[in-house]
Design a protein around this motif. Structure first.
Motif: not given
Length: 302
Positions: A291-302
């Motif tokens: 439950g750490l929201d590890l996929t939160r940054d999908l789609g953000t610039p690297s």
């Protein structure tokens, strides 16, 4: 099959002894300090692990006069809501009833998970209480601020989503010694998942000694993993390797050994033989428990 250590007997028991049978998880958390919050977090992990194994779960909370503050802190940490505990006894058709409570706390007869306390370090992070009072654990405050300020330590866990920095420093969390006054306003960039990860980094039977350095480490790890997951998501998808899935499940089904789960993720992160698509799917799969929201940054610039 998920097995937990019954704190009454010290023996392992099946958390779901009957296939598809209902398991009732009853949480006993009479206060709103960080130890009671950890009790809810362990119960949240138990519910998630049971559901991943296909077991229907009924989760209830028996609280005290600080239940509103406890629920607010739990929501910040991504702990799913628990029903108010109804006045029911046995005979509802449950295959198992598991009580989750702090060490030394009161709980009904039956299988019990005892959660070790959260001990103060130089951080002593907690949730709930009155803004600016510096009240000690268990003391009622005048009001609750909007971001979940800690009455025990001055630590804030809240802020706007998506704005936490790569390195969450202790000063950014407002982590002050207990005797010092708290900051007047919470930082806007802190991430409650950092505290969640710090609490998950120790087995529930071991005390957690929260310090600024430990929260720093958790912040660095969480930011690195989220960034890596976002990069891996750009690669062709690959399934979770069978041996990795087996190691993950073996860890959390062994008395909710979440530190063991984190160790598997560290190995997956650096294993040169794993394709990035498999790393992504592994982290996404494990996060159903963490439950750490590890996929939160999908789609953000690297």
């Amino acid at each position: 099959m998920l097995r937990i250590i019954d704190a009454r007997t010290g023996e392992p028991v099946d958390a779901a002894p009957a296939r598809r049978g209902l398991t009732r998880v009853e949480v006993h958390a009479p206060g709103s300090d960080t130890t009671n919050l950890r009790v809810l977090l362990v119960a949240d992990l138990l519910v998630r692990a049971l559901e991943l194994g296909g077991t229907p779960v009924w989760a209830t909370l028996t609280g005290g006069r600080r239940q509103a503050e406890l629920r607010a802190g739990a929501a910040l940490l991504g702990i799913r809501p628990f029903e108010d505990s109804p006045d029911v006894g046995a005979g509802l058709g449950e295959a198992q009833v598991v009580h989750v409570a702090a060490e030394g706390g009161s709980a009904s007869e039956g299988v019990r998970i005892a959660v070790a306390p959260v001990q103060r370090g130089d951080a002593g992070a907690s949730v709930g209480g009155a803004g600016g009072t510096g009240a000690s654990a268990g003391e009622p405050g005048e009001s609750d601020p909007p971001h979940g300020r800690s009455a025990e330590s001055g630590a804030w866990i809240g802020g706007s989503a998506g704005s936490d920095p790569p390195h969450v420093r202790s000063t950014e969390w407002g982590l002050l010694p207990h005797a010092q006054p708290a900051e007047s306003d919470p930082p806007e960039h802190t991430d409650p998942a950092v505290l969640r990860l710090a609490l998950l980094s120790r087995h529930h039977s071991a005390p957690v000694h929260l310090e600024a350095a430990g929260l720093d480490d958790a912040g660095v790890t969480l930011a690195r993993w989220r960034g890596a997951v976002a990069r891996w998501a750009r690669r062709p998808s690959r399934p979770v390797p069978d041996d990795v899935r087996g190691r993950l499940r073996a860890a959390w089904e062994d008395d909710l050994d979440v530190p063991g789960v984190l160790d598997v993720l560290r190995h997956v992160e650096t294993d040169p033989d794993l394709p990035d698509g498999a790393r992504f799917e592994t982290y996404a799969y494990a996060d159903r428990l963490l439950g750490l929201d590890l996929t939160r940054d999908l789609g953000t610039p690297s």
